[in-house]
Design an enzyme around this catalytic site. Sequence first.
Site, PDB file in Angstrom:
ATOM      1  N   HIS A 106      86.438  42.123  28.522  1.00 29.68           N
ATOM      2  CA  HIS A 106      87.835  42.010  28.930  1.00 29.68           C
ATOM      3  C   HIS A 106      88.722  41.383  27.851  1.00 29.68           C
ATOM      4  CE1 HIS A 106      86.721  37.817  30.247  1.00 29.68           C
ATOM      5  NE2 HIS A 106      87.957  37.578  29.854  1.00 29.68           N
ATOM      6  N   ASP A 136      80.631  42.896  31.346  1.00 32.06           N
ATOM      7  CA  ASP A 136      81.683  42.176  30.617  1.00 32.06           C
ATOM      8  C   ASP A 136      81.187  41.708  29.257  1.00 32.06           C
ATOM      9  OD1 ASP A 136      84.266  41.279  30.261  1.00 32.06           O
ATOM     10  OD2 ASP A 136      83.921  39.340  31.208  1.00 32.06           O
ATOM     11  N   ASN A 208      88.685  30.615  26.447  1.00 36.37           N
ATOM     12  CA  ASN A 208      87.263  30.352  26.254  1.00 36.37           C
ATOM     13  C   ASN A 208      86.421  31.611  26.448  1.00 36.37           C
ATOM     14  OD1 ASN A 208      87.667  27.107  27.342  1.00 36.37           O
ATOM     15  ND2 ASN A 208      86.232  27.532  25.670  1.00 36.37           N
ATOM     16  N   SER A 209      86.964  32.599  27.122  1.00 34.60           N
ATOM     17  CA  SER A 209      86.196  33.803  27.441  1.00 34.60           C
ATOM     18  C   SER A 209      85.575  34.410  26.193  1.00 34.60           C
ATOM     19  CB  SER A 209      87.099  34.846  28.106  1.00 34.60           C
ATOM     20  OG  SER A 209      87.504  34.436  29.379  1.00 34.60           O
ATOM     21  N   VAL A 266      70.009  53.261  47.182  1.00 35.39           N
ATOM     22  CA  VAL A 266      69.941  52.678  48.519  1.00 35.39           C
ATOM     23  C   VAL A 266      71.092  51.694  48.685  1.00 35.39           C
ATOM     24  CG1 VAL A 266      67.429  52.882  48.769  1.00 35.39           C
ATOM     25  CG2 VAL A 266      68.397  50.809  47.765  1.00 35.39           C
TER      26      VAL A 266
END
Length: 469
Positions: A106, A136, A208-209, A266
């Site tokens: 992101h 991500d 910080n990502s 499933v």
Amino acid sequence: MIRSFIAAAAALVLAFSLPAGAQLPDFTNLVEEQGPTVVNISTTSARPAGAQGQAPGQAPGGEEDPFFDFFRRYGPPGQQPQERESRSLGSGFIISQDGYILTNAHVVEAGDSITVRLSDKREFSAKVIGSDRRSDVALIKIDATGLPAVRLGDANRLKVGEWVLAIGSPFGFDNTVTAGIVSAKGRSLPQENFTPFIQTDVAINPGNSGGPLFNLKGEVVGINSQIYSRTGGFMGLSFAIPIDVVMDIAGQLRTTGRVTRGRIAVVIQEVTKELAESFGLSKPQGALVNSVEKDGPADKAGIEQSDIILKFDGKAINSSADLPRVVAATKPGTKVSVQVWRKGAARDLQVVVGELVEDRRSASSPSRKTPPKAGDSVAKLGLTLSELTPDQKRDVGVSHGLLVEEAAGNAARAGIRKGDVLLAVNNQDVKSLEQLNEVLAQFEKARSVALLIRREGASLYVPLRLNGN
């Protein structure tokens, strides 16, 4: 006097807080050694003027912006440029001396241009090698050599309570260091059921990502990815992607530019204490299958609705959250053993794992094009039920079932509601009111049963304590 008392009290609290001989960790050497491996990532993208609902001549913050009235009065409406520049910030870390860098998907997915700034202030343009939105994780590359690279650790050896440290660029403040402990491991988050997140109380904020999470040995054990917050800022709950998951994904992105995941087709749910009792399990464990895709890998292997998957490829499935992770990590085309619990006994099956391509969603709940027949009350369940019309069966996408007209008593408390469709009791299909009574007669001594309910296109088992028990 007062100051002396406060100092003595503080020392006393610290003495009682730490075991004998214990000391708080010193992170200085770790930061000096590993700080240069962490980078700041900024992206720039051109967007049409007025994007995200901003009208020409309007303050960027809308009516809540303190300059809204100024822009409304004096802004030049209709004279906005055709495009405006949007910027975002994040973090990353170098994994090879020749310029490969890991970050969050992101952070880079919306950028037309990506700039990487090192701790020595050098800047490089970066290109995306591959990006995986499900996990991500993104792998990017800069044209440089001789770079400092991180050391990789083993996230599986992390212990809850262990000290960890993050380095990143919160709010654009480069090389900010924050520390805390591992709060939990193997966390599942909504819409993120393929990643066993590491939960920490390390202060993580926007920017910080994509930055690294270090253990005390200076090894990267995860990528800081998400926070839980009601304010947009840090509230003590942050989540990191384990580095072993990250490196597997990075390897696939570098080799093929995409990530493949296993799939057995499933739909599952958690096994509660009440459901375990209903299916004769000694304790809550496994993943309860509430629907099987026709002609999918599980269907071809003989896995049935109401089976409880206990093991997959020899790995124990302790909770339903374990199964998607294990299956997704299995290479498509691999034949593996699956242990299921069916009708009071365990049995082993073989399934050839398929490939997860896209999310599949089922049909919606029944419409009322044709009025239902008058409902009959089933006292043992606390339900008023009617048989489905052909139109309703077609709308729901089922060949059998009973429509819930009213729910009372234990049924209502269990969450069953008007408009639900009752498909089965335990592992026996329900096809008519008469047949339902025959099925219930088999459970005269049972305290509870598991009802398979169809609601808004999804199926789920609901444990129900029988009235009178």
